[in-house]
Design a protein around this motif. Structure first.
Motif, PDB file in Angstrom:
ATOM      1  N   GLU A  81       0.823  -1.200   0.000  1.00  0.00           N
ATOM      2  CA  GLU A  81       0.000   0.000   0.000  1.00  0.00           C
ATOM      3  C   GLU A  81       0.863   1.259   0.000  1.00  0.00           C
ATOM      4  OE1 GLU A  81      -0.429  -2.537   2.203  1.00  0.00           O
ATOM      5  OE2 GLU A  81      -2.400  -3.306   1.672  1.00  0.00           O
ATOM      6  N   THR A  95      -2.108   1.517  -7.702  1.00  0.00           N
ATOM      7  CA  THR A  95      -2.938   0.854  -6.702  1.00  0.00           C
ATOM      8  C   THR A  95      -2.133  -0.290  -6.073  1.00  0.00           C
ATOM      9  OG1 THR A  95      -3.834  -0.755  -8.267  1.00  0.00           O
ATOM     10  CG2 THR A  95      -5.033   1.352  -8.034  1.00  0.00           C
ATOM     11  N   ARG A  96      -2.590  -0.734  -4.913  1.00  0.00           N
ATOM     12  CA  ARG A  96      -1.948  -1.880  -4.282  1.00  0.00           C
ATOM     13  C   ARG A  96      -2.053  -3.097  -5.186  1.00  0.00           C
ATOM     14  NH1 ARG A  96      -3.055  -6.350  -2.689  1.00  0.00           N
ATOM     15  NH2 ARG A  96      -5.291  -6.005  -2.745  1.00  0.00           N
ATOM     16  N   THR A  97      -3.179  -3.232  -5.873  1.00  0.00           N
ATOM     17  CA  THR A  97      -3.361  -4.349  -6.800  1.00  0.00           C
ATOM     18  C   THR A  97      -2.314  -4.315  -7.911  1.00  0.00           C
ATOM     19  OG1 THR A  97      -5.722  -4.392  -6.309  1.00  0.00           O
ATOM     20  CG2 THR A  97      -5.014  -5.495  -8.329  1.00  0.00           C
ATOM     21  N   SER A  98      -2.004  -3.136  -8.404  1.00  0.00           N
ATOM     22  CA  SER A  98      -0.961  -3.025  -9.435  1.00  0.00           C
ATOM     23  C   SER A  98       0.387  -3.485  -8.895  1.00  0.00           C
ATOM     24  CB  SER A  98      -0.846  -1.590  -9.946  1.00  0.00           C
ATOM     25  OG  SER A  98      -1.955  -1.268 -10.746  1.00  0.00           O
ATOM     26  N   THR A 148       0.876  -5.626  -6.482  1.00  0.00           N
ATOM     27  CA  THR A 148       0.768  -7.084  -6.382  1.00  0.00           C
ATOM     28  C   THR A 148       1.017  -7.723  -7.742  1.00  0.00           C
ATOM     29  OG1 THR A 148      -0.810  -6.957  -4.558  1.00  0.00           O
ATOM     30  CG2 THR A 148      -0.790  -9.001  -5.823  1.00  0.00           C
ATOM     31  N   ASN A 149       0.375  -7.202  -8.767  1.00  0.00           N
ATOM     32  CA  ASN A 149       0.525  -7.761 -10.109  1.00  0.00           C
ATOM     33  C   ASN A 149       1.933  -7.590 -10.663  1.00  0.00           C
ATOM     34  OD1 ASN A 149      -2.081  -8.805 -10.322  1.00  0.00           O
ATOM     35  ND2 ASN A 149      -2.905  -6.861 -11.050  1.00  0.00           N
TER      36      ASN A 149
END
Length: 105
Positions: free
Chosen positions: A28, A37-40, A42-43
């Motif tokens: 984060e 984003t945090r998702t980005s 992660t990816n």
């Protein structure tokens, strides 16, 4: 996408994740620093999201590390060479770009 490029991005993501964890920075917090984003994050760390060059620099700066610490070298992959299967001109470009960048740091 060829399997070789997938392996390259997975290794880059792994290096980013290891550096982030060693610096005790959450996904984060890193995401916030680089406007993702945090998702980005992660990816990216999983090798599923490809990086734009300026984002790669932002991540290195946010982790207070050199670009070369986040790029695979010939010894970073245990089974074969991380550059195996990439065209020679792509390998040359990657290596010369990293060298040029690190000379400026």
């Amino acid at each position: 996408m060829p399997k070789d490029l997938d392996a390259f991005y997975k290794e880059v993501g792994n290096l980013i994740q290891n550096k982030r964890i060693s610096k005790k920075i959450t996904q984060e917090k890193l995401a916030s620093k680089v406007s993702l984003t945090r998702t980005s994050i992660t990816n990216i760390e999983k090798g599923r999201q490809k990086l734009l060059l300026h984002t790669f620099f932002d991540i290195a700066n946010s982790l207070d590390t050199k670009i070369e610490d986040l790029t695979p070298n010939d010894d970073s992959k245990k089974e074969g060479n991380i550059y195996d299967g990439l065209p020679d001109n792509a390998v040359s470009w990657i290596k010369s770009s990293v060298n040029d960048i690190t000379k400026g740091n």
